[in-house]
Design an enzyme around this catalytic site. Structure first.
Site, PDB file in Angstrom:
ATOM      1  N   CYS A  20      36.676  38.752  40.168  1.00  0.00           N
ATOM      2  CA  CYS A  20      37.452  37.764  40.910  1.00  0.00           C
ATOM      3  C   CYS A  20      36.656  36.464  40.884  1.00  0.00           C
ATOM      4  O   CYS A  20      35.498  36.447  41.318  1.00  0.00           O
ATOM      5  CB  CYS A  20      37.616  38.265  42.350  1.00  0.00           C
ATOM      6  N   ASN A  21      37.267  35.406  40.362  1.00  0.00           N
ATOM      7  CA  ASN A  21      36.542  34.134  40.286  1.00  0.00           C
ATOM      8  C   ASN A  21      36.239  33.588  41.679  1.00  0.00           C
ATOM      9  O   ASN A  21      35.175  33.028  41.925  1.00  0.00           O
ATOM     10  CB  ASN A  21      37.368  33.094  39.519  1.00  0.00           C
ATOM     11  N   THR A  22      37.199  33.751  42.591  1.00  0.00           N
ATOM     12  CA  THR A  22      37.035  33.191  43.939  1.00  0.00           C
ATOM     13  C   THR A  22      35.880  33.896  44.664  1.00  0.00           C
ATOM     14  O   THR A  22      35.050  33.243  45.308  1.00  0.00           O
ATOM     15  CB  THR A  22      38.344  33.361  44.740  1.00  0.00           C
ATOM     16  N   CYS A  44      41.262  32.532  37.117  1.00  0.00           N
ATOM     17  CA  CYS A  44      41.553  33.508  38.173  1.00  0.00           C
ATOM     18  C   CYS A  44      41.992  34.770  37.464  1.00  0.00           C
ATOM     19  O   CYS A  44      42.805  34.711  36.525  1.00  0.00           O
ATOM     20  CB  CYS A  44      42.669  32.983  39.076  1.00  0.00           C
ATOM     21  N   THR A  45      41.461  35.903  37.897  1.00  0.00           N
ATOM     22  CA  THR A  45      41.708  37.134  37.152  1.00  0.00           C
ATOM     23  C   THR A  45      43.134  37.662  37.291  1.00  0.00           C
ATOM     24  O   THR A  45      43.540  38.560  36.553  1.00  0.00           O
ATOM     25  CB  THR A  45      40.697  38.227  37.562  1.00  0.00           C
ATOM     26  N   HIS A  46      43.898  37.117  38.224  1.00  0.00           N
ATOM     27  CA  HIS A  46      45.308  37.493  38.302  1.00  0.00           C
ATOM     28  C   HIS A  46      46.124  36.830  37.170  1.00  0.00           C
ATOM     29  O   HIS A  46      47.151  37.351  36.747  1.00  0.00           O
ATOM     30  CB  HIS A  46      45.929  37.032  39.630  1.00  0.00           C
ATOM     31  N   ASP A  91      38.286  43.183  43.410  1.00  0.00           N
ATOM     32  CA  ASP A  91      39.077  41.939  43.414  1.00  0.00           C
ATOM     33  C   ASP A  91      39.877  41.934  44.718  1.00  0.00           C
ATOM     34  O   ASP A  91      39.935  42.943  45.431  1.00  0.00           O
ATOM     35  CB  ASP A  91      40.024  41.925  42.199  1.00  0.00           C
ATOM     36  N   SER A  92      40.524  40.807  45.000  1.00  0.00           N
ATOM     37  CA  SER A  92      41.380  40.738  46.188  1.00  0.00           C
ATOM     38  C   SER A  92      42.623  41.627  46.033  1.00  0.00           C
ATOM     39  O   SER A  92      43.305  41.908  47.001  1.00  0.00           O
ATOM     40  CB  SER A  92      41.834  39.296  46.413  1.00  0.00           C
ATOM     41  N   TYR A 124      42.560  35.695  48.337  1.00  0.00           N
ATOM     42  CA  TYR A 124      41.268  35.128  48.745  1.00  0.00           C
ATOM     43  C   TYR A 124      41.254  33.605  48.590  1.00  0.00           C
ATOM     44  O   TYR A 124      40.398  32.943  49.159  1.00  0.00           O
ATOM     45  CB  TYR A 124      40.158  35.678  47.835  1.00  0.00           C
ATOM     46  N   GLY A 125      42.179  33.107  47.766  1.00  0.00           N
ATOM     47  CA  GLY A 125      42.132  31.706  47.306  1.00  0.00           C
ATOM     48  C   GLY A 125      41.881  30.655  48.370  1.00  0.00           C
ATOM     49  O   GLY A 125      41.166  29.683  48.138  1.00  0.00           O
TER      50      GLY A 125
HETATM   51  N1  DGL Z   1      41.852  37.258  41.353  1.00  0.00           N
HETATM   52  C1  DGL Z   1      41.128  36.359  42.157  1.00  0.00           C
HETATM   53  C2  DGL Z   1      40.417  35.282  41.415  1.00  0.00           C
HETATM   54  O1  DGL Z   1      40.021  35.554  40.311  1.00  0.00           O
HETATM   55  C3  DGL Z   1      41.588  36.090  43.541  1.00  0.00           C
HETATM   56  C4  DGL Z   1      42.854  35.368  43.719  1.00  0.00           C
HETATM   57  C5  DGL Z   1      43.214  35.307  45.167  1.00  0.00           C
HETATM   58  O2  DGL Z   1      43.093  36.339  45.834  1.00  0.00           O
HETATM   59  O3  DGL Z   1      43.570  34.234  45.624  1.00  0.00           O
HETATM   60  O4  DGL Z   1      40.204  34.205  41.871  1.00  0.00           O
END
Ligand code: DGL
Length: 251
Positions: free
Chosen positions: A69-71, A180-182, A6-7, A38-39
């Site tokens: 990470c979805n992104t 988003c996994t965060h 993930d990021s 990453y967004g």
């Molecule tokens: N956790 C990530 C996601 O699922 C990345 C969020 C990010 O880095 O902006 O999208």
């Protein structure tokens, strides 16, 4: 060994679900803190990072890789699948389907990064359901930064979460997808603001179940001799330390 990236710390929300099903596995977790978030990054940039991380995880002995990470899933999973055809990649799915099938108000909300919401994967999924259900999106502005700083409750978290969540509540969304996994780390704050009538949907348990199915298909053992989580971070020692603490706290 399962590789997972993930990021930053967000992918741990997926790792916890996987470990419920596969507690006797070894995991190599890569947090790309140096390039978090990453967004708003371009797909080409994220693809480059994903290749670098994949090479690293394969070097650690990963037999399968979870893009937690979805992104990064949106930007890079097809590239990874075509360039590393000998290995299986498990990505995040926007959980629009369970939300759309169960809404009572006919309105669902999706919280995700701009990269995920603008990606063809999300737009295609949305296209399947939007004839019957109204789907409203919001970027969780500042959510990733809160989680990376470890601010998971209190006035600052409530104010930041409220700003992006309120527009979804205003249109009467009764199912809110965490894209988003965060964001699952902020779930208690989200639930507090949204109230009991709103159901929060996190796709991580379904992703963990899918991983297990694919491992069975591929003949990857569910147990390894050496178990536990190894952590690598591209960021400064402080971000690595925070993630390590989260791992130790949870383990
Ligand atoms: N956790 C990530 C996601 O699922 C990345 C969020 C990010 O880095 O902006 O999208």
């Amino acid at each position: 060994m399962i590789g997972i990236f993930d990021s930053g710390s967000g992918g741990l929300s997926v790792l916890w679900e996987i470990r419920k099903l596969l507690p006797e596995q070894a995991y190599s977790y890569y947090a790309d803190n140096a390039f978090c978030p990453y967004g708003e990054k371009t797909p080409a940039f994220i693809q480059e990072r994903a290749r670098h991380i994949t090479d690293y995880l394969l070097g650690r002995g990963a037999q399968i890789i979870v893009v937690a990470c979805n992104t990064a899933t949106t930007a890079a999973i097809s590239t990874l699948r075509s360039e590393y055809s000998h290995i299986r990649f498990i990505g995040m799915e926007p959980a629009v389907k369970p939300a759309a099938l169960n809404t009572r108000t006919g309105v669902i909300g999706v919280l995700a990064t701009a990269g995920t919401l603008n990606g063809s994967k999300y737009l295609t999924t949305k296209g399947i359901y939007e004839d019957n259900v109204k789907i409203v999106e919001q970027v969780g502005q500042g959510f990733v930064e809160l989680v990376e700083r470890g601010v998971l409750d209190g006035p600052e978290a409530e104010e930041t979460v409220g700003r992006s969540l309120q527009p979804l509540l205003d249109v009467n969304a009764d199912r809110i997808v965490l894209g988003c996994t965060h964001y699952p780390f902020l779930r208690p704050v989200i639930e507090k603001i949204a109230g009991p009538a709103v159901e929060i949907i996190d796709p991580a348990p379904a992703v963990a179940r899918h991983l297990v199915e694919v491992m069975r298909e591929e003949g990857i053992p569910f147990r390894t001799e050496r178990t536990g989580i190894e952590l690598t971070s591209s960021g400064d020692p402080a971000s690595a330390e925070r993630i390590l603490q989260m791992i130790q706290y949870h383990a």
